[in-house]
Design an enzyme around this catalytic site. Structure first.
Site, PDB file in Angstrom:
ATOM      1  N   CYS A 331       0.829  -1.202   0.000  1.00 63.82           N
ATOM      2  CA  CYS A 331       0.000   0.000   0.000  1.00 63.82           C
ATOM      3  C   CYS A 331       0.874   1.268   0.000  1.00 63.82           C
ATOM      4  O   CYS A 331       1.510   1.563  -0.996  1.00 63.82           O
ATOM      5  CB  CYS A 331      -0.976  -0.018   1.175  1.00 63.82           C
ATOM      6  SG  CYS A 331      -2.372   1.125   0.952  1.00 63.82           S
ATOM      7  N   HIS A 435      -3.594  -5.451   1.221  1.00 60.15           N
ATOM      8  CA  HIS A 435      -3.395  -5.766   2.632  1.00 60.15           C
ATOM      9  C   HIS A 435      -3.854  -7.205   2.873  1.00 60.15           C
ATOM     10  O   HIS A 435      -4.786  -7.678   2.225  1.00 60.15           O
ATOM     11  CB  HIS A 435      -4.228  -4.834   3.511  1.00 60.15           C
ATOM     12  CG  HIS A 435      -3.756  -3.425   3.532  1.00 60.15           C
ATOM     13  ND1 HIS A 435      -2.586  -3.045   4.152  1.00 60.15           N
ATOM     14  CD2 HIS A 435      -4.296  -2.289   3.007  1.00 60.15           C
ATOM     15  CE1 HIS A 435      -2.432  -1.730   4.020  1.00 60.15           C
ATOM     16  NE2 HIS A 435      -3.447  -1.249   3.318  1.00 60.15           N
TER      17      HIS A 435
END
Length: 497
Positions: A331, A435
């Site tokens: 991310c 994630h």
């Protein structure tokens, strides 16, 4: 009508979330349909539901212990501090606004009404709602704006159990002081006290618990021992990311502990493997020469990128890349590994752009719309046959859109064809928006196998339990500890079940 019980704390980090998880599992195993609820979380650790709604991870863990589907109503208000006295306000899973922290009082009345409506509309189909407070329940300077502690106990008409942490010292004063600072009607709601993180023989502590009972005129339900189970914690103020002696792991994996690090839970499944020594590093000198270096997610990517340039970690990572060390960004970490991050709209703050490492040929531009979704795909990298075509799944929480340029080699493609991660030409630097990618058992096993082979280490798989099965076993162990140390018959009487 659902029954309910609420756990409040004498302070932050006394263990409310873990004990709430224990309660969830205990009553689930008793055959009740249980659901967690926390009115307000202040955390950078979040999760995305099937509906694409964002919520705090503490209630994710508790819902897993209840073995029910995750729903954003379980955590209706999530505050995510992002620096520059700014806080992102997420209401029932969607971003409502970014506010100056000191303006919270202006929003408070509206949030309180939302919480009340959410709880009343969503809790009816369960036998028991397990509520958790936030921080200390006796912050007298914040009483007018309380929506997470005694205010929520009143809204839900819940009896309260007070949790105190003996490990930090002063447990008797913290319990008595907390109760003394409450109003009379609030004191009457407290039906029991649990002493948490007790070390030693509890038999020698029973007389002390009786002394406390005599003072507060409230039952002390027992003392939860200090234990070493792998139960996910609420936020980064956790034992999990304090490095411990762990030389048994063969692979040295270092995670950069960013100032605004988010979703450190991405690496919990790595930490349980016998082949891995997982550590978190805050300075360049602590990094050493790991087999894998990970740059995690961030709530303020540009600020964190600037921070690691200032403290020397950036230059150290540049050196590691030249030496061929494997580097992974997730991310915000993925965005940092690219050429540039641009924030012309001021989504994260006042800094409009920052150059990245330049390891991956991507350019990221922030937009106002936050992407929150669960995603599935597969590894499409031909160069590493061990992980090629392995299915992956996870969730995305990010503002930036990364433009994939010609020298970026796709690493992960989603089922819709979207590129969710790339690598460099040497396959030594990887990045992805996913994630929870290591929660994929197959991907985790083959990725670790690849690292072991790369470092000429023996491949020994000692635990083939899926991560989901592993977590359920941990929940059951936690429930047993609760049952063995806390007067659960008294708890059931308090709840009236």
């Amino acid at each position: 009508m659902s029954k309910s019980i609420m756990l409040l704390g004498t302070a932050s980090s006394v263990g409310k979330s873990t004990i709430a998880t224990a309660f969830c599992r205990y009553f689930k195993n008793k055959g009740l349909k249980v659901a967690p609820f926390k009115a307000l979380n202040i955390s950078l650790n979040s999760y995305v539901t099937e509906e694409g709604l964002e919520m705090g991870r503490a209630q994710v863990v508790q819902a897993e212990a209840c073995e029910i589907k995750l729903k954003a109503w379980m955590n209706p208000i999530l505050l995510k501090p992002s620096g520059n006295i700014k806080t992102q306000v997420i209401v029932n899973g969607k971003v409502k606004c970014d506010m100056d922290s000191y303006k919270y009082k202006d929003l408070n009345v509206e949030l309180k009404d939302i919480i009340k409506e959410t709880f009343n509309n969503s809790s009816k189909s369960y036998d028991l709602i397990m509520l958790e407070g936030s921080g200390s329940c006796a912050e007298i300077n914040l009483k007018d704006t309380d929506i997470a502690n005694m205010s929520m106990a009143k809204i839900s008409e819940s009896p309260v159990i007070l949790i105190a942490d003996i490990d930090r010292g002063g447990v008797f004063a913290s319990v008595v002081g907390t109760i003394m600072l409450l109003d009379e009607d609030e004191r009457k709601r407290i039906k029991g006290v649990i002493i948490n993180k007790f070390r030693g023989n509890v038999e020698y502590f029973k007389s002390a618990m009786k002394q406390l009972e005599d003072i507060i005129k409230i039952p002390v339900l027992g003392a939860m021992p200090y234990f070493d189970l792998d139960i996910e914690d609420e936020d980064s103020v956790t034992e999990r990311i304090k490095n411990k002696d762990n030389n048994s792991g063969k692979l040295d994996i270092a995670v950069v502990r960013l100032p605004y690090m988010s979703n450190f839970t991405d690496f919990n499944s790595l930490g349980r493997l016998n082949q891995v020594s997982l550590r978190y590093v805050e300075s360049a000198k602590d990094i050493g020469n790991p087999d894998l270096l990970i740059i995690p997610g961030s709530k303020n990517t540009i600020e964190d990128l600037r921070a690691i340039k200032k403290n020397g970690i950036f230059n150290k990572i540049m050196e590691l890349e030249k030496s061929g060390t494997l580097i992974l960004g997730i991310c915000g970490g993925y965005q940092m590994l690219g050429n540039i991050i641009e924030d012309d709209l001021g989504v994260e703050g006042y800094i409009t752009s920052e150059t990245g490492f330049g390891f991956l040929d991507i350019c990221t531009r922030f937009n106002k719309t936050k992407i929150t979704k669960q995603s599935e795909g597969k590894v499409v990298l031909d160069k590493i046959s061990l992980i090629k075509d392995i299915k992956v799944f996870g969730y995305e929480i990010h503002n930036g859109i990364s433009n994939v340029n010609k020298n970026a080699i796709p690493f992960i493609k989603l089922n819709n064809g979207e590129i969710a991660g790339v690598t460099n030409k040497d396959s030594t630097v990887f990045g992805t928006y996913l994630h929870g990618i290591f929660d994929n058992g197959e991907f985790l096993n083959y990725f670790i196998k690849y690292l072991l082979e790369l470092n000429n280490m023996e491949d020994i798989i000692e635990d083939t339990t899926s991560y989901d099965e592993y977590k359920l076993k941990q929940f059951d162990e936690l429930s047993k500890i609760l049952e063995n140390n806390i007067d659960m018959k008294m708890v059931e009487k308090i709840i009236n079940i």
